[in-house]
Motif scaffolding. Structure first.
Motif, mmCIF file in Angstrom:
data_model
loop_
_atom_site.group_PDB
_atom_site.id
_atom_site.type_symbol
_atom_site.label_atom_id
_atom_site.label_comp_id
_atom_site.label_asym_id
_atom_site.label_seq_id
_atom_site.Cartn_x
_atom_site.Cartn_y
_atom_site.Cartn_z
ATOM 1 N N LEU A 166 96.154 -1.508 -21.119
ATOM 2 C CA LEU A 166 95.344 -1.281 -19.922
ATOM 3 C C LEU A 166 95.457 0.177 -19.492
ATOM 4 N N PRO A 167 94.446 0.719 -18.830
ATOM 5 C CA PRO A 167 94.516 2.114 -18.373
ATOM 6 C C PRO A 167 95.744 2.346 -17.497
ATOM 7 N N PRO A 168 96.428 3.458 -17.696
ATOM 8 C CA PRO A 168 97.656 3.731 -16.932
ATOM 9 C C PRO A 168 97.469 3.650 -15.425
ATOM 10 N N GLU A 169 96.315 4.125 -14.937
ATOM 11 C CA GLU A 169 96.081 4.093 -13.493
ATOM 12 C C GLU A 169 95.943 2.653 -12.988
ATOM 13 N N LYS A 170 95.394 1.772 -13.835
ATOM 14 C CA LYS A 170 95.295 0.371 -13.442
ATOM 15 C C LYS A 170 96.679 -0.273 -13.428
ATOM 16 N N LEU A 171 97.484 0.000 -14.424
ATOM 17 C CA LEU A 171 98.835 -0.554 -14.475
ATOM 18 C C LEU A 171 99.681 -0.080 -13.290
ATOM 19 N N GLU A 172 99.441 1.150 -12.877
ATOM 20 C CA GLU A 172 100.201 1.686 -11.751
ATOM 21 C C GLU A 172 99.847 0.965 -10.454
ATOM 22 N N GLN A 173 98.576 0.638 -10.271
ATOM 23 C CA GLN A 173 98.123 0.015 -9.032
ATOM 24 C C GLN A 173 98.227 -1.507 -9.044
ATOM 25 N N LEU A 174 98.400 -2.099 -10.229
ATOM 26 C CA LEU A 174 98.345 -3.550 -10.359
ATOM 27 C C LEU A 174 99.391 -4.289 -9.517
ATOM 28 N N PRO A 175 100.655 -3.861 -9.456
ATOM 29 C CA PRO A 175 101.622 -4.599 -8.628
ATOM 30 C C PRO A 175 101.213 -4.670 -7.159
ATOM 31 N N LEU A 176 100.717 -3.567 -6.616
ATOM 32 C CA LEU A 176 100.258 -3.567 -5.229
ATOM 33 C C LEU A 176 99.059 -4.486 -5.058
ATOM 34 N N PHE A 177 98.132 -4.432 -5.988
ATOM 35 C CA PHE A 177 96.947 -5.286 -5.901
ATOM 36 C C PHE A 177 97.332 -6.764 -5.955
ATOM 37 N N LEU A 178 98.272 -7.117 -6.815
ATOM 38 C CA LEU A 178 98.723 -8.507 -6.901
ATOM 39 C C LEU A 178 99.433 -8.936 -5.626
ATOM 40 N N ALA A 179 100.241 -8.041 -5.042
ATOM 41 C CA ALA A 179 100.920 -8.361 -3.784
ATOM 42 C C ALA A 179 99.909 -8.574 -2.665
ATOM 43 N N GLU A 180 98.894 -7.738 -2.613
ATOM 44 C CA GLU A 180 97.839 -7.903 -1.598
ATOM 45 C C GLU A 180 97.080 -9.207 -1.816
ATOM 46 N N THR A 181 96.824 -9.543 -3.079
ATOM 47 C CA THR A 181 96.129 -10.792 -3.386
ATOM 48 C C THR A 181 96.964 -11.996 -2.961
ATOM 49 N N HIS A 182 98.256 -11.923 -3.230
ATOM 50 C CA HIS A 182 99.166 -13.004 -2.830
ATOM 51 C C HIS A 182 99.129 -13.206 -1.323
ATOM 52 N N ARG A 183 99.205 -12.123 -0.597
ATOM 53 C CA ARG A 183 99.182 -12.216 0.869
ATOM 54 C C ARG A 183 97.839 -12.733 1.362
ATOM 55 N N ALA A 184 96.765 -12.207 0.810
ATOM 56 C CA ALA A 184 95.435 -12.621 1.240
ATOM 57 C C ALA A 184 95.208 -14.107 1.008
ATOM 58 N N ALA A 185 95.661 -14.601 -0.144
ATOM 59 C CA ALA A 185 95.464 -16.008 -0.470
ATOM 60 C C ALA A 185 96.347 -16.918 0.385
ATOM 61 N N SER A 186 97.468 -16.397 0.873
ATOM 62 C CA SER A 186 98.388 -17.213 1.672
ATOM 63 C C SER A 186 98.063 -17.182 3.155
ATOM 64 N N ARG A 187 97.180 -16.292 3.557
ATOM 65 C CA ARG A 187 96.901 -16.091 4.984
ATOM 66 C C ARG A 187 95.761 -16.987 5.464
ATOM 67 N N TYR A 188 96.018 -17.667 6.573
ATOM 68 C CA TYR A 188 95.014 -18.555 7.165
ATOM 69 C C TYR A 188 94.519 -18.044 8.521
ATOM 70 N N ARG A 189 95.323 -17.224 9.182
ATOM 71 C CA ARG A 189 94.924 -16.725 10.500
ATOM 72 C C ARG A 189 95.562 -15.370 10.737
ATOM 73 N N LEU A 190 94.779 -14.457 11.291
ATOM 74 C CA LEU A 190 95.287 -13.161 11.726
ATOM 75 C C LEU A 190 94.434 -12.703 12.899
ATOM 76 N N GLN A 191 95.049 -12.658 14.081
ATOM 77 C CA GLN A 191 94.324 -12.220 15.265
ATOM 78 C C GLN A 191 95.330 -11.727 16.302
ATOM 79 N N LEU A 192 94.859 -10.895 17.208
ATOM 80 C CA LEU A 192 95.708 -10.457 18.300
ATOM 81 C C LEU A 192 95.902 -11.602 19.290
ATOM 82 N N TYR A 193 97.066 -11.655 19.909
ATOM 83 C CA TYR A 193 97.236 -12.576 21.024
ATOM 84 C C TYR A 193 96.356 -12.110 22.183
#
Length: 247
Positions: free
Chosen positions: A89-116
């Motif tokens: 895979l392109p080096p720049e993609k491999l460099e960013q992939l861990p962050l992208f996967l972490a963001e995906t994990h969080r996004a998929a686990s999130r059901y609500r986000l709002q200010l009180y």
């Protein structure tokens, strides 16, 4: 009491958030996404690897209150299970992939986000004389974009996130780090928070007065720990500040 700074927790204090990292759908999504990177892991294998590496990280910290590194978890998954396809895979993609996967994990686990209710209006009413900061357990990969999503990112400096340090509240070093950057003494700030142990106990250990927001999240009781002031809705923070300033 002369108050120069206000330090806030994020989740359960400023933001009403609900996540569930145990939902199997998260790991089905990640399994599918990893397959596009040449990594063949079933959903249960991804889930097991995620929590196992988290455990390994915490054990390796040698801290009393260890914190994990979400981006590091996915970097390790890629390292352990990479194939020749992955390594091409392109080096720049491999460099960013861990962050992208972490963001995906969080996004998929999130059901609500709002200010009180009242958070934005209350913060706007705070005089400019107060230096506003953040101390929060979590991951910068999540916390910073989530503050941005609710319109608060530019309101705080510094933003101290436990995942960047390897330890979490009630470790006093997080509070000391914020005070050092703010150039303030513990007696000059209030900590606005929602967890009686991690927040109130942690702040009081170094002499910071606490305003406890009794929200729908966080540990509400702990033996021998009492907040200095309790609020039941966020706009009451203005009354709390006046209470301390009148002392």
């Amino acid at each position: 009491m002369v108050i120069r700074g206000l330090i806030f927790d994020i989740n359960g204090t400023l933001t009403d958030i609900h996540t569930n990292e145990w939902n199997d759908d998260i790991y089905r999504i990640l399994s599918n996404l990893l397959s596009y990177q040449g990594i063949a892991l079933g959903p249960n294998e991804v889930k097991d690897a995620y929590f196992q590496i988290m455990k390994e990280q915490r054990e390796a910290r040698g801290e009393r209150y260890p914190e994990f590194d979400a981006v590091g978890i996915f970097r390790e998954i890629i390292t352990r299970y990479a194939t020749e396809f992955t390594r091409r895979l392109p080096p720049e993609k491999l460099e960013q992939l861990p962050l992208f996967l972490a963001e995906t994990h969080r996004a998929a686990s999130r059901y609500r986000l709002q200010l009180y209710n009242g958070v934005d209006e209350t913060l706007r009413q705070l005089p400019s004389k107060y230096h506003l900061a953040i101390i929060s357990d979590g991951q910068s990969a999540y916390a910073v974009p989530e503050l941005n999503a609710v319109g608060l990112l530019g309101s705080f400096d510094p933003v101290i996130i436990s995942g960047d340090f390897g330890y979490r509240k009630p470790d006093p070093r997080l509070f000391k780090s914020a005070l050092t950057i703010m150039q303030m003494a513990p007696s000059e700030v209030l900590f606005v928070c929602n967890d009686i142990y991690r927040d109130v106990y942690g702040a009081q250990r170094i002499g910071i007065k606490t305003v406890f927001f009794r929200s729908n999240q966080g540990q509400q009781e702990k033996k021998d720990v009492q907040p200095d002031y309790i609020i039941y809705n966020f706009p009451e923070l203005l009354n709390a500040i006046r209470f301390f300033e009148d002392q």
